[in-house]
Scaffold this active site. Structure first.
Site: not given
Length: 250
Positions: A36, A62, A89, A154, A158, A187, A189
């Site tokens: 991460d 990164d 992810n 986005y 995707k 979801i 999160t």
């Protein structure tokens, strides 16, 4: 997953999809490398897995930097000698109507969500090809399948992940390397919590729009990713797997 080595990006958030996946496959015996941009937090997540008796390493990365991918692969190979799985992810959500979307924001969204997937796959493939096996799971979204207002950048990123995964699957299928995409719906999160903090009245409306009348949980996605990484999915490649409570079936 015993003795498998798997890289999971974007795994710093305790409530995120990356950590849920890392936790699940570690419990199934995998050696997991969590990465991460927030190195301090991702090491905390790795430490939690080690405290539970699993094999896990947290590393700062990164995902938009090619040199970082090269260094990551070199580190993993030095430690374990192989890469059995890669879970791309890491991602961000820039939610703006096109008229309000700056060029800079567009470029950042594409770089983090789509270009990083290409960089990760290209970095891991030589090792997987030498092994004669491997599984890559790329996180897309329902926004990569259907049109959603204020999701143009986005959705483009995707949607790109979806078709990149299919094309790459065709390139490497003969090498026994499988590539699939997973498409989460809504979801619960940290990203979703932030979005709803700006629009608290949206929680009930979102749930009402989902046929199952509730948001999904990170483990719902982790279960699908773990399946695709495992030999249970040894004849599955080029697929897109929707986990959305029926949202896009309407």
């Amino acid at each position: 997953m015993t003795d498998r080595t798997v890289i999971v990006t974007g795994a710093a958030s305790a409530a995120g999809l990356g950590f849920a996946t890392a936790r699940m496959i570690a419990a199934e015996g995998a050696r997991v490398y969590l990465t991460d941009l927030d190195g301090g937090e991702v090491e905390k997540r790795a430490a939690e897995l080690r405290e539970a008796g699993h094999v896990a390493t947290g590393l700062t990365q990164d995902v938009t930097e090619e040199a970082g991918w090269t260094a990551l692969v070199e580190r993993v190979l030095a430690d374990t000698g192989r890469i059995d799985g890669l879970v791309n992810n890491a991602g961000i959500a820039v939610l703006r109507m096109t008229a309000e979307l700056t060029h800079e924001s567009w470029d950042k969204q594409i770089a983090v969500n789509m270009t990083s997937v290409y960089l990760g796959c290209r970095a891991a493939l030589p090792t997987m090809q030498a092994q004669g096996a491997g599984s890559i799971v790329n996180l897309s979204s329902v926004a990569g399948l259907v049109g959603i207002p204020a999701c143009t950048a986005y959705a483009a990123s995707k949607g790109g992940v979806r078709l990149y995964s299919k094309a790459l699957a065709m390139e490497v299928a003969a090498s026994n390397i499988r590539v699939n995409s997973v498409h989460p719906g809504v979801i619960w999160t940290d990203m979703q919590k932030v979005a709803l903090a700006d629009n608290p009245d949206g929680y009930d409306a979102i749930n009402a729009s989902i046929p199952m009348k509730r948001m999904g949980e990170p483990d719902d996605i982790a279960n699908m990713v773990a399946f695709l990484l495992s030999d249970r999915a040894k004849y599955v490649t080029g697929g897109e797997f929707v986990v959305d409570g029926g949202l896009t079936a309407q």
